[in-house]
Scaffold this motif. Structure first.
Motif, PDB file in Angstrom:
ATOM      1  N   VAL A  99       0.837  -1.203   0.000  1.00  0.00           N
ATOM      2  CA  VAL A  99       0.000   0.000   0.000  1.00  0.00           C
ATOM      3  C   VAL A  99       0.873   1.255   0.000  1.00  0.00           C
ATOM      4  N   GLU A 100       1.949   1.257   0.773  1.00  0.00           N
ATOM      5  CA  GLU A 100       2.840   2.424   0.790  1.00  0.00           C
ATOM      6  C   GLU A 100       3.472   2.666  -0.572  1.00  0.00           C
ATOM      7  N   LYS A 101       3.884   1.610  -1.240  1.00  0.00           N
ATOM      8  CA  LYS A 101       4.477   1.738  -2.574  1.00  0.00           C
ATOM      9  C   LYS A 101       3.447   2.298  -3.558  1.00  0.00           C
ATOM     10  N   ALA A 102       2.224   1.791  -3.487  1.00  0.00           N
ATOM     11  CA  ALA A 102       1.166   2.283  -4.372  1.00  0.00           C
ATOM     12  C   ALA A 102       0.826   3.735  -4.040  1.00  0.00           C
ATOM     13  N   TRP A 103       0.853   4.099  -2.757  1.00  0.00           N
ATOM     14  CA  TRP A 103       0.553   5.477  -2.360  1.00  0.00           C
ATOM     15  C   TRP A 103       1.626   6.433  -2.873  1.00  0.00           C
ATOM     16  N   GLU A 104       2.886   6.002  -2.816  1.00  0.00           N
ATOM     17  CA  GLU A 104       3.967   6.838  -3.355  1.00  0.00           C
ATOM     18  C   GLU A 104       3.793   7.053  -4.862  1.00  0.00           C
ATOM     19  N   LYS A 105       3.435   5.995  -5.574  1.00  0.00           N
ATOM     20  CA  LYS A 105       3.186   6.130  -7.012  1.00  0.00           C
ATOM     21  C   LYS A 105       2.029   7.086  -7.270  1.00  0.00           C
ATOM     22  N   GLU A 106       0.975   6.964  -6.468  1.00  0.00           N
ATOM     23  CA  GLU A 106      -0.196   7.833  -6.637  1.00  0.00           C
ATOM     24  C   GLU A 106       0.161   9.284  -6.327  1.00  0.00           C
ATOM     25  N   CYS A 107       0.977   9.519  -5.329  1.00  0.00           N
ATOM     26  CA  CYS A 107       1.399  10.887  -5.006  1.00  0.00           C
ATOM     27  C   CYS A 107       2.230  11.480  -6.134  1.00  0.00           C
ATOM     28  N   MET A 108       3.108  10.677  -6.726  1.00  0.00           N
ATOM     29  CA  MET A 108       3.908  11.163  -7.856  1.00  0.00           C
ATOM     30  C   MET A 108       3.017  11.451  -9.057  1.00  0.00           C
ATOM     31  N   ARG A 109       2.069  10.579  -9.334  1.00  0.00           N
ATOM     32  CA  ARG A 109       1.148  10.788 -10.447  1.00  0.00           C
ATOM     33  C   ARG A 109       0.322  12.049 -10.234  1.00  0.00           C
ATOM     34  N   ALA A 110      -0.145  12.241  -9.014  1.00  0.00           N
ATOM     35  CA  ALA A 110      -0.961  13.417  -8.715  1.00  0.00           C
ATOM     36  C   ALA A 110      -0.136  14.697  -8.798  1.00  0.00           C
ATOM     37  N   ALA A 111       1.128  14.643  -8.377  1.00  0.00           N
ATOM     38  CA  ALA A 111       1.987  15.824  -8.451  1.00  0.00           C
ATOM     39  C   ALA A 111       2.250  16.208  -9.903  1.00  0.00           C
ATOM     40  N   LEU A 112       2.444  15.218 -10.763  1.00  0.00           N
ATOM     41  CA  LEU A 112       2.670  15.503 -12.180  1.00  0.00           C
ATOM     42  C   LEU A 112       1.423  16.076 -12.850  1.00  0.00           C
ATOM     43  N   ALA A 113       0.256  15.626 -12.408  1.00  0.00           N
ATOM     44  CA  ALA A 113      -1.000  16.097 -12.981  1.00  0.00           C
ATOM     45  C   ALA A 113      -1.531  17.331 -12.252  1.00  0.00           C
ATOM     46  N   ASN A 114      -0.807  17.776 -11.225  1.00  0.00           N
ATOM     47  CA  ASN A 114      -1.197  18.943 -10.430  1.00  0.00           C
ATOM     48  C   ASN A 114      -2.584  18.738  -9.797  1.00  0.00           C
ATOM     49  N   LYS A 115      -2.794  17.527  -9.263  1.00  0.00           N
ATOM     50  CA  LYS A 115      -4.040  17.179  -8.585  1.00  0.00           C
ATOM     51  C   LYS A 115      -3.717  16.619  -7.209  1.00  0.00           C
ATOM     52  N   SER A 116      -4.728  16.423  -6.404  1.00  0.00           N
ATOM     53  CA  SER A 116      -4.508  15.807  -5.100  1.00  0.00           C
ATOM     54  C   SER A 116      -4.560  14.284  -5.262  1.00  0.00           C
ATOM     55  N   PRO A 117      -3.713  13.564  -4.508  1.00  0.00           N
ATOM     56  CA  PRO A 117      -3.712  12.092  -4.619  1.00  0.00           C
ATOM     57  C   PRO A 117      -4.990  11.492  -4.051  1.00  0.00           C
TER      58      PRO A 117
END
Length: 134
Positions: A52-70
């Motif tokens: 879950v932590e690994k998936a959350w880190e990926k989601e945070c990176m994806r959200a940062a690139l898209a300028n959205k909240s994870p």
């Protein structure tokens, strides 16, 4: 004690045969806590947390690139997408089998009320049995 789930084959997993020794022991005498096997490796809390932590880190990176909240729900889906997909496929096949049984019931009842050949009745009953076993 190792988990029987970890060493079970596909047939044993599908039929829950890996639980048989524990059920047999529980039938003969009341089970104690020491009789219970350890949890399966895939259900270990530390592995689930890491996933879950690994998936959350990926989601945070994806959200940062898209300028959205994870989104945590997306991270959970990413972490357990294999389980979700397998569960969805099995649920779909279960629904198809139940609907097939319902659709075969009317012709089967019509066969019972009529004087048609036994072959048709055998085929209908076989199909209903086949779909109930799936």
């Amino acid at each position: 004690m190792n988990s029987p789930f970890d060493s079970a084959g596909i047939f044993s997993l599908l039929t829950f045969d890996y639980v048989r020794p524990l059920l047999r022991k529980g039938y003969r005498s009341p089970l104690q806590e020491t009789d219970l096997p350890s949890m399966a490796r895939r259900d270990d809390v530390t592995q689930i947390i890491q996933k879950v932590e690994k998936a959350w880190e990926k989601e945070c990176m994806r959200a940062a690139l898209a300028n959205k909240s994870p989104e945590f729900i997306r991270a959970l889906f990413i972490a357990f997408k294999g389980d979700f997909i397998v569960g969805s496929i099995l649920s779909f096949f279960e629904i198809v089998c139940v609907i097939a049984q319902i659709l075969l019931l009317r012709p089967f009842l019509a066969f019972i009320a009529s004087d048609k050949s036994n072959r048709i009745g055998f085929i209908l009953a076989s199909l209903m049995g086949f779909f109930s076993l799936l």
